[in-house]
Design a protein around this motif. Structure first.
Motif, short mmCIF file in Angstrom:
data_model
loop_
_atom_site.label_atom_id
_atom_site.label_comp_id
_atom_site.label_asym_id
_atom_site.label_seq_id
_atom_site.Cartn_x
_atom_site.Cartn_y
_atom_site.Cartn_z
N ALA A 267 0.84 -1.20 0.00
CA ALA A 267 0.00 0.00 0.00
C ALA A 267 0.87 1.25 0.00
N THR A 391 -3.96 -1.32 -11.90
CA THR A 391 -3.82 -0.91 -10.49
C THR A 391 -3.96 0.59 -10.34
N GLY A 395 -0.66 4.13 -7.71
CA GLY A 395 -1.22 3.29 -6.65
C GLY A 395 -2.00 4.03 -5.59
N THR A 398 -4.54 2.21 -3.41
CA THR A 398 -4.07 1.21 -2.44
C THR A 398 -3.90 1.79 -1.05
#
Length: 823
Positions: A267, A391, A395, A398
């Motif tokens: 993350a 994704t 990110g 995340t």
């Protein structure tokens, strides 16, 4: 003795009552001979003078004076000839043999009106006005002495039409911005610069936070809006104070953190992600020019603000409130949060800024399971807009946080949420890809997304010429390989009074929320058609087998699919559009297209070839790009037809003149991957008669030879060249194609600027007087690391700067003599 005083009766003027000691005519005559014989005229001059007549001045110029002393002696000179936009100097001298010059001044006596600088001094200056042919201007120099005696002299200067007036700069692989001799640059506003008094200076070591109050990254499209000398009032004529509104398209992620980006357990850390998000978007920044001519930004400017991917926005136009826009944040589909990947721009005549959302799709996360949770129609739309399984850039989705700031980037369907999209962010992707209007003069105004202009990878949106009673048009490119060129024609006809309205966003509602969106189809014979994208027409119906449109909101939200259906012409990455203010012709940069094949060429995209590089590698397709232009039928923005040709083909000077370098480029003007495009303002000579067109590059094909660049051009008109037959070759495949090439640019296209290492040159505007040009330098050193940055710009601009992290920045360019830039 007593004297008798006679009675005084009628005297008929023969009684002397003047008891003063003033001289008599006898005294003057007897004394004046030693005073240049009464102004070199002897008794004759004295007699004329006594009669109050006119005395002759040096060179025959008129002099007027009182009864005593000499009149001033004056001379005057002017620059003999000058081009439009150049500085003309008027030089006067004034002396007085027996007195003091109390005032002198320059005034204009003939020719197009100009504004004189230092008109009450000996040396005055002005910017040569725009002319269509050699034109004589007349001026008078006047001097007055302490005896109120006046002498004048007249001078003239000849003004010729504008032309490019600089020597082309050479290509460069250095780490500074290079401009022609006679020009200077200053760095104005950089990534990380604080934009309020409470934010500290930028450390530029990755430790800085709060980018919501700092300059964003990747400076891009930009416009200057004038401000009155005090306050925040709009002043379209101000060239010394204003706000720059600019896009911050993307980020150099590695330089925003101490040691580059990190992840923890897969993350992204919340602090890092928030910094990256806030470094995107738009900035409104006050700038001012000092009396000495230096530009700076105002850190505490009242209008300063950042608009980021987290800033509240509203929707307007046909898609407002539609089910396609519903999210948990806005269940009614009328509001959104933020704008992202803002690339090119547009300046509206009513004083607002358009920012355009380009490569927005890449920021979203979409899990593989989402495909099964959507309808077939939804999956068609997702695929067409590049929203596959991913994704998401950087990110952000995340981040382990319940905050919508990060959750909004995950468009995966929540199977437990309502099917209408009001319980998750499945429709968040439909909230991006629009043109967004911003009022630079109202820091509290909510940006509005103008859905009538369609959803795509908007590169820019530029208005055509405005004519009272005619419906205005706005031109756009969809920047992706094999996408399209569009225009939007308003339902409302143009009213000149709207240009000065104070409720600027309401004027935007009037012209941008209702109208017709068209897409371009280019024919091989040099004609073209604007095809309307209207529900119920041209196959855009609920029964279409490719995509069953529900309504006009569906057509606009998925205008790429609509354009496919109506047979629009696939182009080589349509980027910026610009409109020649003198002719109304529309130019569009087609940056490049690596997927263009020999068999896939057409008249509007006629080249497919292999471009060699000095390092032994090569690129194929149309790696150098070209610039297409069109002229509306009848020269009206309402037209549904046009003619077209290709203004210039990007190419190295050494490539085949028969098949690749079709524009005959040489070492002074060869370029690759045209991107930014803008014409000089019609408020100064660079935008009148033969306007200057600025061309900027975002290159990958020619960077083994030179950094990215900016060129200045004075283009001709559609149809000024000739049709040519070329042979395209990639590997063993070859074929012929017709190319409608414009006249070879020659010396009317010159390289004006080369940037530092690994940058893109993008974003350009000027002050209304054209004497300052603002340019953005984007992502210098983008391939480096925090430990080994591959550029040190802008610090490298003023000296050696080893190891300092590079920053995107805005520069101000001025001509050392104060003239209009480029002329």
């Amino acid at each position: 003795m007593t004297s008798k005083i006679p009675a005084i009766g009628y005297s008929d003027g023969d009684t002397d009552t003047n008891r003063s000691s003033n001289p008599t005519i006898h005294d003057i005559i007897s004394q004046g001979r030693s005073r240049r014989e009464m102004l070199s005229g002897g008794l004759t001059a004295a007699s004329v003078f006594f009669a109050g007549g006119l005395l002759s001045a040096c060179g025959g110029d008129a002099s007027f004076g009182g009864p005593f002393g000499t009149s001033p002696t004056v001379t005057g000179n002017a620059t003999t000839t000058a081009r439009s936009g150049n500085i003309v100097t008027l030089t006067g001298t004034a002396t007085d043999a027996d007195g003091t010059i109390t005032s002198q001044s320059w005034t204009q006596t003939s020719g197009p009106t100009v504004t004189l600088e230092n008109a009450s001094g000996l040396v005055a200056r002005f910017v040569a006005p725009s002319v269509t042919a050699a034109t004589t201007l007349g001026f008078r120099f006047t001097a007055t002495d302490d005896g109120a005696r006046v002498t004048t002299t007249d001078v003239t200067t000849s003004i010729t039409p504008a032309a490019l007036g600089f020597t082309a700069v050479a290509k460069s692989l250095g780490d500074t911005v290079i401009v022609p001799e006679g020009y200077s640059i200053s760095v104005l506003y950089r990534t990380g610069d604080p934009i309020n008094a409470a934010t500290p200076a930028y450390a530029n070591d990755g430790s800085d936070t709060n980018f919501g109050a700092r300059g964003g990254d990747h400076h891009d499209g930009m416009s200057f809006f004038g401000l009155a000398a005090t306050g925040t009032t709009r002043d379209d004529n101000s060239s010394t104070r204003g706000v720059l509104v600019m896009n911050h398209e993307n980020i150099n992620q590695q330089y925003l953190h101490p040691n580059g980006p990190t992840t923890v357990g897969g993350a992204r850390p919340e602090g890092e992600a928030r910094k990256e998000i806030e470094a995107h978007g738009v900035a409104v920044i006050e700038v001012v020019r000092s009396s000495a001519g230096a530009w700076s930004y105002v850190q505490s400017g009242a209008l300063n603000r950042r608009i980021t991917p987290l800033t509240p926005t509203s929707f307007s136009g046909p898609v407002r409130g539609n089910a396609l826009l519903r999210t948990v944040y806005s269940p009614t589909g009328v509001a959104g949060r933020g704008t992202i990947n803002n690339c090119a721009n547009g300046t509206m005549p009513w004083g607002t800024y358009l920012t355009c959302e380009e490569n927005w799709a890449g920021y979203f996360r979409r899990d593989a399971a989402d495909t099964a949770l959507r309808t077939a129609k939804q999956n068609v739309a997702m695929t067409r807009y590049g929203l596959g399984v991913r994704t998401g850039n950087y990110g952000w989705a995340t981040v382990n946080s319940s905050s919508a700031d990060f959750a909004k980037f995950n468009i995966t369907t929540n199977a437990a949420a309502p099917a209408d999209g009001t319980g998750d962010y499945r429709n968040e992707c439909n909230q991006l890809g629009w043109v967004v209007e911003i009022d630079p003069y109202d820091a509290a105004a909510t940006p509005r997304k103008r859905t009538a202009l369609g959803r795509m990878n908007h590169e820019g949106c530029w208005p055509g010429r405005r004519i009272a009673g005619v419906r205005p048009a706005f031109y756009m490119g969809d920047d992706a390989q094999n996408e399209y060129i569009y225009k939007f024609v308003s339902t409302q006809t143009w009213a000149a009074a709207d240009a000065t309205a104070t409720d600027r966003l309401a004027i935007g509602d009037k012209y941008l929320d209702a109208g017709t969106l068209y897409v371009a189809r280019f024919n091989a014979d040099g004609t073209g058609t604007w095809v309307p994208l209207v529900f119920g027409q041209n196959g855009l119906t609920a029964t279409n087998a490719t995509y069953a449109f529900t309504d006009q909101a569906d057509v606009l939200t998925h205008c790429r699919i609509a354009s496919d259906i109506v047979g629009a012409t696939k182009m080589d990455r349509p980027e910026w559009t610009a409109v020649n203010p003198a002719t109304g012709e529309v130019y569009c940069t087609l940056t490049n297209n690596s997927s263009r094949t020999v068999a896939g060429t057409d008249a509007a995209n006629p080249r497919a070839y292999t471009d060699p590089k000095t390092n032994g590698t090569s690129t194929s397709g149309n790696p150098n790009g070209h610039i297409i232009r069109l002229r509306e039928t009848g020269d009206t923005t309402e037209a549904t037809g046009f003619t077209w040709d290709i203004y210039a083909f990007g190419s190295g000077a050494d490539l085949s003149a028969a098949n690749i370098n079709l524009s005959g480029l040489d070492a002074t003007n060869d370029f690759s991957s045209p991107d930014g495009l803008w014409f000089g303002r019609a408020t100064n000579p660079s935008g009148l008669v033969t306007p200057v067109m600025w061309l900027q590059t975002d290159d990958g094909a020619y960077t083994d030879v030179t950094n990215c660049m900016m060129l200045a051009a004075m283009p001709g008109s559609v149809g000024d060249g000739a049709t040519r037959t070329i042979t395209n070759t990639i590997g063993a495949t070859s074929g012929t194609q017709t190319a409608r090439a414009g006249r070879a640019p020659g010396t009317t296209l010159r390289r004006f600027l080369v940037g530092p290492k690994e940058c893109e040159i993008t974003g350009v505007d000027s002050t209304p007087d054209g004497r300052t040009l603002f340019v953005n330098i984007q992502h210098p050193g983008e391939n480096g690391t925090p430990a080994a940055p591959s550029s040190n710009w802008p610090n490298s601009q003023t000296g050696t700067a080893t190891g300092i992290r590079p920053r995107s920045a805005t520069i101000a360019i001025t001509k050392n003599d104060g003239g209009v830039v480029a002329l």
